[in-house]
Design an enzyme around this catalytic site. Structure first.
Site, PDB file in Angstrom:
ATOM      1  N   GLU A 166       0.835  -1.209   0.000  1.00 31.65           N
ATOM      2  CA  GLU A 166       0.000   0.000   0.000  1.00 31.65           C
ATOM      3  C   GLU A 166       0.868   1.257   0.000  1.00 31.65           C
ATOM      4  O   GLU A 166       0.615   2.207  -0.724  1.00 31.65           O
ATOM      5  CB  GLU A 166      -0.950   0.020   1.200  1.00 31.65           C
ATOM      6  CG  GLU A 166      -1.956  -1.132   1.259  1.00 31.65           C
ATOM      7  CD  GLU A 166      -2.697  -1.365  -0.039  1.00 31.65           C
ATOM      8  OE1 GLU A 166      -2.933  -0.397  -0.783  1.00 31.65           O
ATOM      9  OE2 GLU A 166      -3.018  -2.527  -0.337  1.00 31.65           O
ATOM     10  N   HIS A 200      -4.443  -6.247 -11.231  1.00 31.20           N
ATOM     11  CA  HIS A 200      -3.907  -7.200 -10.246  1.00 31.20           C
ATOM     12  C   HIS A 200      -3.540  -8.536 -10.892  1.00 31.20           C
ATOM     13  O   HIS A 200      -3.076  -9.435 -10.217  1.00 31.20           O
ATOM     14  CB  HIS A 200      -4.904  -7.450  -9.106  1.00 31.20           C
ATOM     15  CG  HIS A 200      -5.084  -6.274  -8.198  1.00 31.20           C
ATOM     16  ND1 HIS A 200      -6.010  -5.284  -8.427  1.00 31.20           N
ATOM     17  CD2 HIS A 200      -4.431  -5.915  -7.065  1.00 31.20           C
ATOM     18  CE1 HIS A 200      -5.940  -4.370  -7.477  1.00 31.20           C
ATOM     19  NE2 HIS A 200      -4.988  -4.723  -6.629  1.00 31.20           N
TER      20      HIS A 200
HETATM   21  N1  ASN Z   1      -5.696  -3.732  -1.838  1.00 28.18           N
HETATM   22  C1  ASN Z   1      -5.834  -3.272  -3.183  1.00 28.18           C
HETATM   23  C2  ASN Z   1      -4.490  -2.814  -3.714  1.00 28.18           C
HETATM   24  O1  ASN Z   1      -3.777  -2.083  -3.089  1.00 28.18           O
HETATM   25  C3  ASN Z   1      -6.803  -2.201  -3.294  1.00 28.18           C
HETATM   26  C4  ASN Z   1      -7.030  -1.909  -4.724  1.00 28.18           C
HETATM   27  O2  ASN Z   1      -7.628  -2.664  -5.427  1.00 28.18           O
HETATM   28  N2  ASN Z   1      -6.499  -0.800  -5.197  1.00 28.18           N
HETATM   29  O3  ASN Z   1      -4.154  -3.164  -4.812  1.00 28.18           O
HETATM   30 ZN    ZN Z   2      -2.314  -2.549  -4.943  1.00 29.23          ZN
END
Ligand code: ASN
Ligand code: ZN
Length: 713
Positions: free
Chosen positions: A441, A538
């Site tokens: 983060e 992701h």
């Molecule tokens: N926990 C996720 C991340 O930091 C939150 C998001 O989807 N941005 O990637």
């Molecule tokens: Zn992230």
């Protein structure tokens, strides 16, 4: 003395204070003299009779809420700032009201070295040169110094450029900072820096503030606004345990319980106090007419206010409607680790349950993250400034519960970043406070402030953005935990899968997300489909994640394009430096994977040289993930032959193949038809090994550095 007497006469005619000749401090009230700000600098030059060596540089200009303007200027001597010599000009409607500050007037005393002394090892940490006043034989004198910021020890050293002596040390820490230890959710006891005020320890230090948001009903974006209402975690002892989840009174001796004649309805209630006697909790109901067990169970949010440090006391009372309550004694908590603990004394017995406090993980983890960024990458704070990092545990969840199953980095309107960590839903996720997730983060904020406009959170740039967060999340984990670290993300946090993502094997089917390990290969997400996680940010991050893993530890295999690859690892620290340099110097907001290849090749060249082994590994690792850029191939043509001759040697004696290598390498041995005749041998630098090749007359030796040898017995 260089200053002309006119300076004093001019000013003295309308000032109420004269500059102190000794130390150069002055404070002039010029109100009513109608001096315009436009000419003030020119006037200063005149008044000070400044020679060509002195100049002023504006450092700040600010208007306050009552309409006054404040300008500050740093005095320079031969272009070098003089430490502490700053002039402040305060004006209203462009008319100067006050000037104050410090002027260095005895320039003759300055010893400016033309050839600065250079510290052998720590040269790069020397930030800027400055001129520092210091006392010598009772006289003030000035020397040129390097200003060396020592972030870890919270101080700045001024090092004489000529002699290397430290002439002055400044503490950048406010005195209240102390080391405390706390029991983390995922990593047991850890030490951390806390603030100590009025004998209360809180999760705060000059650069990290950790708050418990308690599912406060404010929107995420407004979280910074209600920062002051959120509780900073506070303890009355330097050893901080967990949160009290429940207290059960299993038995109460009736001697005291029924003692008062007027109290015909026996009941029990508790008061909880910290070690300093501050009341933390008082049970609301007075449990009328019931016998033990009496259970006090705390909502996790209420429990967050019942923090268990050594000396937390549970006091037990019988409520008396007429006289004062009957006191049934107390139990003092000395074992503050999570778990269920019981007590028994002459008046009561019972048990209490403590759970760890994720806010402690967050505070500890962010300190580690910041020191990684400073120690390894030389970055101070996410903005590369000593800005405070705000962290909030248990942010508001739209679902109305505390159990928010995610962690975020977010920004307020001014771009101030903060991090939010959910407690998890305890079904799919535990508290999202593992070290790799925290550093992930935080890295989103670093990326956002990378100096080149960040990386847009969609498509390929978004995948790179996500990948940098996983990369430094993992790098912080290795930096902090050493051998206990691993290449997966969130393994302790996921309750349903063995991890969230795996850098060493993006396709890992035991993980929560399967990701591609080859550019546009299996599991690649459509980057145009923005409704799906902003174009698979992701997911497609797996490609650079795997590049980073291979670059760090090396490996070999065949990718989705059926291309064989062999990569020599260069270690996670060098790999991280290359990635960081790419992120902060080369990538632009819409960077693509191809840009990342180019940028990392450039970064490796900058740091380790053109055609260096490090740059070769960067190239090989990109080839491994399907991103071979041909133009770079020629850079490494001679490398294999050199390696062959210099770095890897072998000989055969009596059917035994002896191997030796100057570098870390992996060796595979095949028979004449290409079947492996031995497990892969991992040879550390300067190590030797041997293999019985049995009856084989011809063996083929391959190393991961691309060496290939055919050996005839
Ligand atoms: N926990 C996720 C991340 O930091 C939150 C998001 O989807 N941005 O990637
Ligand atoms: Zn992230």
């Amino acid at each position: 003395m260089k200053i002309k007497i006119t300076f004093f006469l001019f000013l003295a005619s309308f000032t109420n204070a004269l500059p102190n000749e000794q130390d150069g401090h002055f404070f002039f009230n010029l109100k009513g003299n109608d001096i315009s700000t436009t000419n003030i600098l020119d006037s200063l030059y005149q008044w000070l009779d400044i020679d060509g060596n002195t100049s002023f540089k504006e450092i700040q200009k600010e208007k306050d809420e009552i309409g006054m303007q404040h300008q500050s200027y740093q005095q320079l001597y031969k272009g070098i700032p003089i430490n502490g010599s700053i002039i402040l000009i305060h004006s209203k409607n462009n008319i100067v009201e006050t000037i104050n500050g410090v002027i260095m007037r005895n320039a003759d005393e300055i010893e400016v070295c033309s050839e600065p002394f250079v510290l052998k090892s720590a040269n790069s940490e020397m930030q800027e040169t400055t001129i520092v006043p210091f006392e010598r034989n009772g006289r003030k004198t000035f020397r040129t110094c390097f200003r060396k910021e020592d972030f870890e020890n919270h101080k700045i050293d001024f090092i004489d450029t000529k002699t290397g002596d430290t002439l002055k040390t400044l503490s950048t820490l406010y005195n209240a900072n102390v080391t405390a230890s706390g029991y983390t959710w995922y990593h047991g006891w850890q030490e951390m820096t806390c603030d100590l005020t009025d004998n209360v320890y809180s999760l705060k230090n000059p650069l990290v503030e950790t708050y418990y948001a308690g599912n406060n009903e404010n929107k995420l974006e407004e979280v910074l606004k209600y920062r002051d209402d959120c509780m900073l975690y506070k303890y009355a002892s330097p050893r901080m345990g967990g949160m009290l989840l429940s207290v059960t009174i299993t038995n109460a001796s009736k001697d005291w319980w029924y003692s008062s004649l007027s109290d015909t309805k026996p009941d029990l209630y508790i008061v909880i106090e910290d070690a300093l006697g501050n009341k933390l909790y008082e049970s609301k109901e007075h449990y009328d007419d019931i016998d033990p067990p009496i259970i006090f169970t705390f909502d996790i949010n209420i429990a967050s206010t019942i923090l268990v440090g050594e000396g937390t006391t549970i006091k037990i009372y019988d409520y008396d409607p007429v006289g004062s309550d009957d006191y049934g004694g107390s139990v003092t908590i000395n074992d503050i680790e999570p778990g269920t603990h019981s007590w028994s004394n002459s008046k009561t017995s019972g048990e209490y349950t403590i759970i760890a406090n994720p806010a402690i993980d967050v505070h500890w983890g962010m300190e580690k993250t910041l020191s990684y960024y400073y120690d390894v990458l030389g970055r101070i704070g996410y903005q590369n400034l000593p800005t405070i990092t705000y962290q909030f545990v248990d942010p508001y969840s739209e679902h109305g519960t505390h159990f928010y199953p995610n962690a975020y980095a977010t920004y307020d309107k001014n771009g101030t970043g903060c991090m939010l960590y959910g407690l998890g839903d305890f079904t799919t996720f535990g508290p999202l406070v593992s070290l790799d997730i925290m550093a992930h983060e935080y890295t989103h904020m670093v990326t956002n402030f990378n100096g080149n406009g960040g990386l847009e959170y969609q498509g390929e740039s978004g995948a790179l953005n996500e990948s940098f967060s996983d990369i430094f999340g993992t790098a912080v984990e290795f930096y902090t935990l050493g051998e206990e670290a691993n290449w997966t993300i969130g393994e302790s946090v996921s309750l349903t899968h063995s991890n969230l993502r795996d850098l060493s094997n993006p396709k890992n089917t035991e993980g929560m997300d399967q990701q591609p390990d080859t550019y546009k290969g299996e599991y690649w997400s459509d980057t145009e489909d923005l409704a799906n996680d902003h174009g698979g940010v992701h997911t497609n991050s797996g490609v650079q994640n795997y590049w980073f893993y291979l670059l760090s530890v090396g490996g070999h295999g065949t990718n989705d394009n059926n291309e064989e690859y062999v990569v020599t690892g260069i270690g996670i620290e060098k790999a991280a430096k290359i990635a960081y340099r790419n992120l902060t110097f080369y990538l632009t907001p819409q960077a693509t994977y191809e840009d990342a290849v180019e940028g990392s090749m450039a970064a490796a060249k900058d740091l380790y040289g053109e055609s260096s082994p490090e740059q070769k590994s960067v190239f090989d690792a990109w080839c491994a993930v399907g991103l071979c850029i041909e133009k770079y191939e020629s850079l490494f043509q001679s490398t294999n032959d050199e390696l062959n001759d210099q770095l890897f040697t072998f000989h055969i004696e009596d059917g035994i193949l002896y191997l030796a290598s100057e570098v870390d390498t992996e060796i595979r041995i095949y028979n004449v038809v290409g079947q492996p005749i031995h497990n892969t041998i991992s040879l550390k630098a300067k190590e030797k090994s041997f293999v019985n090749i049995g009856t084989n007359k011809i063996v083929i030796i391959k190393t991961n550095a691309g060496v290939e040898k055919c050996v005839v017995k």
